[in-house]
Scaffold this motif. Structure first.
Motif, PDB file in Angstrom:
ATOM      1  N   PRO A 138       0.802  -1.223   0.000  1.00 59.96           N
ATOM      2  CA  PRO A 138       0.000   0.000   0.000  1.00 59.96           C
ATOM      3  C   PRO A 138       0.834   1.272   0.000  1.00 59.96           C
ATOM      4  O   PRO A 138       2.056   1.242   0.211  1.00 59.96           O
ATOM      5  CB  PRO A 138      -0.827  -0.122   1.288  1.00 59.96           C
ATOM      6  N   THR A 141       4.446   2.929   2.267  1.00 56.32           N
ATOM      7  CA  THR A 141       5.321   1.903   2.843  1.00 56.32           C
ATOM      8  C   THR A 141       6.782   2.073   2.433  1.00 56.32           C
ATOM      9  O   THR A 141       7.620   1.257   2.793  1.00 56.32           O
ATOM     10  CB  THR A 141       4.838   0.495   2.457  1.00 56.32           C
ATOM     11  N   ASP A 265       1.127  -1.081  -6.167  1.00 57.32           N
ATOM     12  CA  ASP A 265       0.070  -1.384  -5.195  1.00 57.32           C
ATOM     13  C   ASP A 265      -1.077  -2.046  -5.938  1.00 57.32           C
ATOM     14  O   ASP A 265      -1.790  -1.391  -6.709  1.00 57.32           O
ATOM     15  CB  ASP A 265      -0.392  -0.085  -4.530  1.00 57.32           C
ATOM     16  N   SER A 298       2.767  -4.415   4.115  1.00 53.57           N
ATOM     17  CA  SER A 298       1.402  -4.325   4.639  1.00 53.57           C
ATOM     18  C   SER A 298       1.230  -2.989   5.346  1.00 53.57           C
ATOM     19  O   SER A 298       2.145  -2.162   5.383  1.00 53.57           O
ATOM     20  CB  SER A 298       1.128  -5.477   5.610  1.00 53.57           C
ATOM     21  N   ASP A 299       0.065  -2.779   5.947  1.00 53.99           N
ATOM     22  CA  ASP A 299      -0.208  -1.501   6.607  1.00 53.99           C
ATOM     23  C   ASP A 299       0.755  -1.235   7.768  1.00 53.99           C
ATOM     24  O   ASP A 299       1.005  -0.079   8.109  1.00 53.99           O
ATOM     25  CB  ASP A 299      -1.661  -1.460   7.109  1.00 53.99           C
ATOM     26  N   VAL A 302       3.644   1.172   6.925  1.00 48.86           N
ATOM     27  CA  VAL A 302       3.372   2.550   6.515  1.00 48.86           C
ATOM     28  C   VAL A 302       4.188   3.514   7.366  1.00 48.86           C
ATOM     29  O   VAL A 302       4.186   3.434   8.599  1.00 48.86           O
ATOM     30  CB  VAL A 302       1.871   2.880   6.638  1.00 48.86           C
ATOM     31  N   VAL A 308      -2.717   7.303   8.122  1.00 45.20           N
ATOM     32  CA  VAL A 308      -2.679   6.540   6.869  1.00 45.20           C
ATOM     33  C   VAL A 308      -2.885   5.052   7.132  1.00 45.20           C
ATOM     34  O   VAL A 308      -3.575   4.366   6.384  1.00 45.20           O
ATOM     35  CB  VAL A 308      -1.354   6.793   6.119  1.00 45.20           C
ATOM     36  N   GLN A 309      -2.286   4.529   8.211  1.00 43.50           N
ATOM     37  CA  GLN A 309      -2.483   3.123   8.563  1.00 43.50           C
ATOM     38  C   GLN A 309      -3.952   2.827   8.793  1.00 43.50           C
ATOM     39  O   GLN A 309      -4.477   1.805   8.339  1.00 43.50           O
ATOM     40  CB  GLN A 309      -1.686   2.765   9.817  1.00 43.50           C
ATOM     41  N   GLU A 310      -4.628   3.722   9.512  1.00 43.22           N
ATOM     42  CA  GLU A 310      -6.040   3.506   9.812  1.00 43.22           C
ATOM     43  C   GLU A 310      -6.886   3.562   8.546  1.00 43.22           C
ATOM     44  O   GLU A 310      -7.842   2.797   8.393  1.00 43.22           O
ATOM     45  CB  GLU A 310      -6.516   4.566  10.819  1.00 43.22           C
ATOM     46  N   ILE A 312      -5.868   2.782   5.476  1.00 48.24           N
ATOM     47  CA  ILE A 312      -5.619   1.549   4.725  1.00 48.24           C
ATOM     48  C   ILE A 312      -6.394   0.385   5.326  1.00 48.24           C
ATOM     49  O   ILE A 312      -7.026  -0.408   4.616  1.00 48.24           O
ATOM     50  CB  ILE A 312      -4.110   1.242   4.682  1.00 48.24           C
ATOM     51  N   LYS A 313      -6.368   0.269   6.653  1.00 48.96           N
ATOM     52  CA  LYS A 313      -7.102  -0.814   7.319  1.00 48.96           C
ATOM     53  C   LYS A 313      -8.592  -0.713   7.039  1.00 48.96           C
ATOM     54  O   LYS A 313      -9.269  -1.721   6.803  1.00 48.96           O
ATOM     55  CB  LYS A 313      -6.850  -0.763   8.826  1.00 48.96           C
ATOM     56  N   GLU A 316      -9.278  -1.805   3.458  1.00 52.93           N
ATOM     57  CA  GLU A 316      -9.125  -3.251   3.326  1.00 52.93           C
ATOM     58  C   GLU A 316     -10.322  -3.972   3.917  1.00 52.93           C
ATOM     59  O   GLU A 316     -10.803  -4.971   3.370  1.00 52.93           O
ATOM     60  CB  GLU A 316      -7.837  -3.700   4.015  1.00 52.93           C
TER      61      GLU A 316
END
Length: 330
Positions: A138, A141, A265, A298-299, A302, A308-310, A312-313, A316
């Motif tokens: 994603p 990263t 990605d 993966s997240d 990041v 940004v992690q949140e 992406i999660k 997904e």
């Protein structure tokens, strides 16, 4: 079942380093409290940790590793606390210094560019070991950024003679003739992220001079056809938007003394539905080729804003649930 309450005292040998670890106004300690769920009080160079046994043990490990980084001269930043906590949470026995201090390149502003996750470290090690590396994952990263850093490092060490940056111009259908300006101007909107990374690592004026000499070259993917790229570090960015034919064409351009890094990605494919992605297909077609390597991020890798992690999660999760119909309330 929650582990019993625990209190531990961590004494740090160097008062000056302890002060840097704690941060101005104990801002780092407050952040560590938020990251670990413990209560932390400081007295001189001593930290008193209080909370459940597991959380206190984790906080102690985190503080010990961060202090060790400072002892070795690492310029610890507030954002490094997030990366460190994420690494140790997933890999408790990891020595942070083996990751954070493994600088791939030092920028013209004297900034060390180093991995911030276990997978980033593996990615950089793979780029050194293999002639072709795929970095898939994603946004945020570090796939492209670290590839650029590796390319600049290789050029500076005279391991290659030039850097070639390429990207499929999907929106323009690879037909750039109608755009104004020379070739660089035509592909600039598509290659701007690569330029941005280059200009962080090298003086922009130096980048311009190297481009004028052809030592750094930018070109749309369509312009790679028919070429043989010797003694080059080639980066194909946004590779999820290549067709299978384009991916084959790109990989077969590689000449003697060259390296290629392919980044993309697979959740952000902009190709027409009728055209399968060359990056997705490559994972199946090339999976048994021993002399190249696939790195999947993966997240947790990041390294942008924590939000940004949140994001992406959340996306997904939505993708996993997209088969479930959403009924709107009236």
């Amino acid at each position: 079942m929650e582990s019993p309450e625990s209190i531990r005292q961590l004494s740090l040998a160097d008062n000056a380093l302890a002060s840097r670890l704690f941060g101005k106004g104990s801002e780092n300690i407050k952040k560590i409290e938020a990251l670990t769920g413990v209560k932390a009080d400081t007295r001189g160079s001593v930290v008193i940790l209080q909370g459940s046994e597991g959380k206190v043990a984790f906080a102690e490990r985190l503080l010990t590793e961060l202090y060790s980084l400072l002892e070795k001269g690492y310029p610890l930043t507030a954002q490094d606390l997030n990366y460190a906590a994420s690494i140790l949470s997933a890999n408790p026995e990891t020595e942070l210094s083996k990751i954070f201090m493994d600088a791939v390149y030092t920028s013209y502003k004297n900034k060390n560019i180093s991995p911030k996750s276990v997978m980033q470290k593996k990615y950089l090690d793979s780029i050194k070991k293999y002639d072709v590396v795929f970095g898939i994952g994603p946004a945020g990263t570090g796939k492209t950024y670290l590839a650029i850093a590796s390319a600049v490092a290789a050029l500076s060490a005279k391991e290659v003679d030039r850097i070639i940056l390429t990207r499929p111009a999907v929106e323009a259908g690879e037909k750039l003739g109608f755009l104004p300006g020379d070739l660089v101007a035509k592909v600039d909107p598509y290659l701007r992220p690569l330029f941005d990374a280059l200009n962080v690592m090298m003086d922009p004026e130096q980048v311009q001079r190297l481009m004028e000499r052809g030592t750094i070259e930018v070109a749309p993917l369509a312009f790679m056809r028919g070429r043989t790229l010797d003694d080059s570090f080639v980066i194909l960015d946004e590779a999820q938007n290549t067709t299978i034919e384009q991916m084959k064409m790109f990989l077969t351009r590689l000449g003697f003394g060259s390296k290629a890094v392919v980044t993309g990605d697979i959740t952000q494919i902009d190709l027409p539905l009728a055209k399968p992605s060359g990056l997705v297909a490559s994972q199946n077609i090339l999976r048994n080729v021993k002399s190249l390597c696939f790195i999947n991020f993966s997240d947790v890798d990041v390294v942008r804003h924590p939000l940004v992690q949140e994001v992406i999660k959340a996306f997904e999760k939505a993708e996993r649930r997209k088969a479930v119909p959403i009924i709107e309330e009236i």
